[in-house]
Design an enzyme around this catalytic site. Structure first.
Site, PDB file in Angstrom:
ATOM      1  N   ASN A  89      13.710   7.937  -5.758  1.00 14.26           N
ATOM      2  CA  ASN A  89      13.265   7.208  -6.956  1.00 14.26           C
ATOM      3  C   ASN A  89      13.593   8.030  -8.197  1.00 14.26           C
ATOM      4  OD1 ASN A  89      10.921   9.022  -7.548  1.00 14.26           O
ATOM      5  ND2 ASN A  89      10.326   8.322  -5.495  1.00 14.26           N
ATOM      6  N   ILE A 117      -0.191  11.793   1.676  1.00 15.78           N
ATOM      7  CA  ILE A 117      -0.838  13.100   1.414  1.00 15.78           C
ATOM      8  C   ILE A 117      -2.226  12.894   0.819  1.00 15.78           C
ATOM      9  CG2 ILE A 117      -0.608  15.291   0.156  1.00 15.78           C
ATOM     10  CD1 ILE A 117       2.481  14.604   0.037  1.00 15.78           C
ATOM     11  N   LYS A 149      -6.452   0.888  -6.495  1.00 17.46           N
ATOM     12  CA  LYS A 149      -5.937   2.084  -5.794  1.00 17.46           C
ATOM     13  C   LYS A 149      -7.054   3.096  -5.571  1.00 17.46           C
ATOM     14  CE  LYS A 149      -1.606   2.680  -6.236  1.00 17.46           C
ATOM     15  NZ  LYS A 149      -0.298   2.870  -6.839  1.00 17.46           N
ATOM     16  N   LYS A 184      28.238  10.260   8.698  1.00 24.53           N
ATOM     17  CA  LYS A 184      28.260   9.265   7.633  1.00 24.53           C
ATOM     18  C   LYS A 184      28.404   7.862   8.238  1.00 24.53           C
ATOM     19  CE  LYS A 184      30.839   7.937   3.572  1.00 24.53           C
ATOM     20  NZ  LYS A 184      32.148   7.979   2.941  1.00 24.53           N
TER      21      LYS A 184
HETATM   22  N1  CTP Z   1       0.863   9.726  -2.606  1.00 22.41           N
HETATM   23  C1  CTP Z   1       0.850  10.662  -1.623  1.00 22.41           C
HETATM   24  N2  CTP Z   1       1.541  10.460  -0.461  1.00 22.41           N
HETATM   25  C2  CTP Z   1       2.222   9.318  -0.265  1.00 22.41           C
HETATM   26  C3  CTP Z   1       2.245   8.344  -1.279  1.00 22.41           C
HETATM   27  C4  CTP Z   1       1.551   8.577  -2.445  1.00 22.41           C
HETATM   28  O1  CTP Z   1       0.223  11.711  -1.810  1.00 22.41           O
HETATM   29  N3  CTP Z   1       2.890   9.156   0.852  1.00 22.41           N
HETATM   30  C5  CTP Z   1       0.088   9.961  -3.829  1.00 22.41           C
HETATM   31  C6  CTP Z   1       0.924  10.069  -5.087  1.00 22.41           C
HETATM   32  O2  CTP Z   1       1.370  11.381  -5.316  1.00 22.41           O
HETATM   33  C7  CTP Z   1      -0.044   9.592  -6.152  1.00 22.41           C
HETATM   34  C8  CTP Z   1      -0.906   8.578  -5.418  1.00 22.41           C
HETATM   35  O3  CTP Z   1      -0.764   8.879  -4.030  1.00 22.41           O
HETATM   36  O4  CTP Z   1      -0.884  10.628  -6.579  1.00 22.41           O
HETATM   37  C9  CTP Z   1      -0.554   7.169  -5.632  1.00 22.41           C
HETATM   38  O5  CTP Z   1       0.798   6.952  -5.313  1.00 22.41           O
HETATM   39  P1  CTP Z   1       1.435   5.518  -5.307  1.00 22.41           P
HETATM   40  O6  CTP Z   1       2.825   5.580  -4.757  1.00 22.41           O
HETATM   41  O7  CTP Z   1       1.230   4.881  -6.641  1.00 22.41           O
HETATM   42  O8  CTP Z   1       0.434   4.811  -4.308  1.00 22.41           O
HETATM   43  P2  CTP Z   1       0.601   3.953  -3.076  1.00 22.41           P
HETATM   44  O9  CTP Z   1      -0.684   4.043  -2.360  1.00 22.41           O
HETATM   45  O10 CTP Z   1       1.842   4.317  -2.337  1.00 22.41           O
HETATM   46  O11 CTP Z   1       0.680   2.513  -3.694  1.00 22.41           O
HETATM   47  P3  CTP Z   1       1.890   1.580  -4.124  1.00 22.41           P
HETATM   48  O12 CTP Z   1       1.768   0.424  -3.242  1.00 22.41           O
HETATM   49  O13 CTP Z   1       1.607   1.264  -5.568  1.00 22.41           O
HETATM   50  O14 CTP Z   1       3.162   2.368  -3.930  1.00 22.41           O
END
Ligand code: CTP
Length: 425
Positions: free
Chosen positions: A224, A329, A365, A309
């Site tokens: 991303n 995490i 969230k 590849k």
């Molecule tokens: N995060 C994390 N581990 C993951 C995904 C997200 O620790 N595998 C943490 C991010 O670092 C951030 C928070 O969770 O602090 C929210 O991340 P986000 O991607 O917005 O949340 P998601 O629960 O994945 O929701 P979404 O559906 O919006 O992607």
């Protein structure tokens, strides 16, 4: 326009910090002496006033006239010069400086400092110094590694002097290794840290930052646009306040932060493992105080990573890539913290980058992800995206807090967030 204003306000903060700060810069006699001219320029550009004191050997590399011209102040090199204080220049220069910087600190100069010698103006001034003193060594690698030099460094650190560098790289003598003078930006940051209030001394912050990469094959990956800038800004603010910082980060184009423990990772699984490793190491001694997860972790990874590849064939359209979920995490830390007493667990801060209805989605969230604070931003808002230097955030907590901050530089958001976390200790 907003953007320019916030950039200027961030610059304004830096200039405000350095405004009229008095720096006594002691220059030792090494080839790196010419590089401190850029350091003098950098300090002056931030608003500091620099007075140069050189050893006799330093003037063999750069003339007193050059130091005078670049610093805008007279050069001091003679202990017995009847200056404004009737031969007491070394006392005045030591007393009036907010910070003394020794750069380049040669092996000889450090040996003298370690033994308290004071037979010239530079060493006499250093011995007369009571306040903070920053040392930036530079020399040949063999001289740096020599046990005598290492003994002197340890002794000086024991005396409370702060060291910045040396760095590894190509040396003027043609050798490779430790011995290069630290870069100007690194010395400037180290100098600033010497002068900041250490309100978070003894605290340990663990941060994640940047994107993760999920490999499809040896040449392609899913990722991303995260730049890592927000995480860097928070880590910098915590370091400036005296905290110990561990920064687990994905692939970014940002320089390592001086004084932080940098843990580079690639995939979400690597990031998960690195964070849990740090958590497990620190937990028995409760030596982790805050965890701030700014990383844009990829939610999914390819089920299969091809070792070669992937070749294009006509039967491949539409192309389907099977994905599986990555470990979360924040969820895992929330689960672990849920089983602990309040006073035993670090403060957990999550980030939510949304595209529209940000606060509402943030609340959802927060209900799903058990953190103490959630920092929400809307990527669709001007100045709040991934690659920019600014951010507009709203802080949510489990007790109904909803605090929207104005558009600010990421540095300013970082400093304010660190304050908000510190207020919860
Ligand atoms: N995060 C994390 N581990 C993951 C995904 C997200 O620790 N595998 C943490 C991010 O670092 C951030 C928070 O969770 O602090 C929210 O991340 P986000 O991607 O917005 O949340 P998601 O629960 O994945 O929701 P979404 O559906 O919006 O992607």
């Amino acid at each position: 326009m907003d953007n320019i204003d916030t950039k200027l306000s961030s610059l304004g903060c830096t200039l405000q910090f350095w405004h009229k700060k008095k720096i006594s810069l002691v220059v030792g006699g090494g080839i790196a002496a010419y590089r401190v001219l850029d350091l003098i320029r950098g300090l002056k550009a931030q608003g500091a006033e620099v007075t140069v004191i050189g050893t006799e050997a330093a003037t063999r590399f750069v003339t007193p006239l050059t130091f005078h011209a670049i610093s805008g102040h007279p050069f001091y090199g003679d202990l017995f010069h009847p200056g404004e204080e009737g031969g007491m220049d070394h006392i005045r220069l030591a007393r009036e400086a907010d910070l003394v910087i020794v750069a380049p600190a040669t092996a000889d100069l450090m040996a003298k400092m370690a033994h308290g010698l004071a037979n010239d103006l530079a060493t006499a001034m250093i011995l007369a110094r009571r306040g903070p003193l920053l040392v930036a060594p530079a020399m040949n690698v063999a001289m740096w590694e020599h046990p005598a030099t290492q003994r002197n460094v340890e002794r000086l650190k024991g005396d409370g002097l702060v060291f910045c560098g040396p760095e590894a790289g190509a040396l003027a003598c043609g050798e490779e290794g430790m011995g290069r003078l630290a870069g100007v930006d690194t010395i400037l940051e180290a100098a600033r840290r010497c002068l900041e209030d250490k309100t978070l001394a003894g605290k340990h912050f663990l941060l994640t930052a940047g994107p993760t990469r999920e490999e499809l094959d040896p040449v392609r990956y899913l990722s991303n646009h995260s730049s890592g800038k927000m995480g860097w800004a928070i880590a910098q603010a915590a370091l400036r306040a005296g905290a110990q910082v561990t920064l687990v980060h994905g692939p970014v184009h940002l320089p390592p932060l001086w004084g932080a423990k940098m843990v580079p990772v690639t995939s979400a699984c690597d990031m998960f493992a690195a964070v849990m490793d740090c958590w497990e190491t620190c937990q028995p001694s409760r030596s982790l105080d805050a965890i701030i997860l700014t990383a844009a972790v990829a939610d999914f990874r390819p089920v299969v990573r091809s070792s070669e590849k992937i070749k294009k064939t006509s039967s491949m359209t539409p192309m389907n890539i099977e994905l599986e979920a990555n470990p979360d995490i924040l969820l895992e830390l929330g689960r672990r913290h849920g089983a602990m007493e309040n006073h035993q667990r670090p403060i957990l801060v999550g980030f939510a980058a949304e595209t529209g209805r940000a606060v509402e989605r943030g609340r959802e969230k927060l209900a799903r992800k058990p953190c103490d604070l959630l920092v929400v931003n809307d990527l669709m808002e001007e100045g709040a995206g991934f690659m920019v230097d600014t951010n507009r955030v709203t802080l949510l907590d489990r007790d109904g807090l909803e605090e929207t901050w104005p558009l600010m530089s990421k540095d300013a958001v970082g400093a304010r967030l660190v304050e908000a976390v510190a207020a919860r200790f």
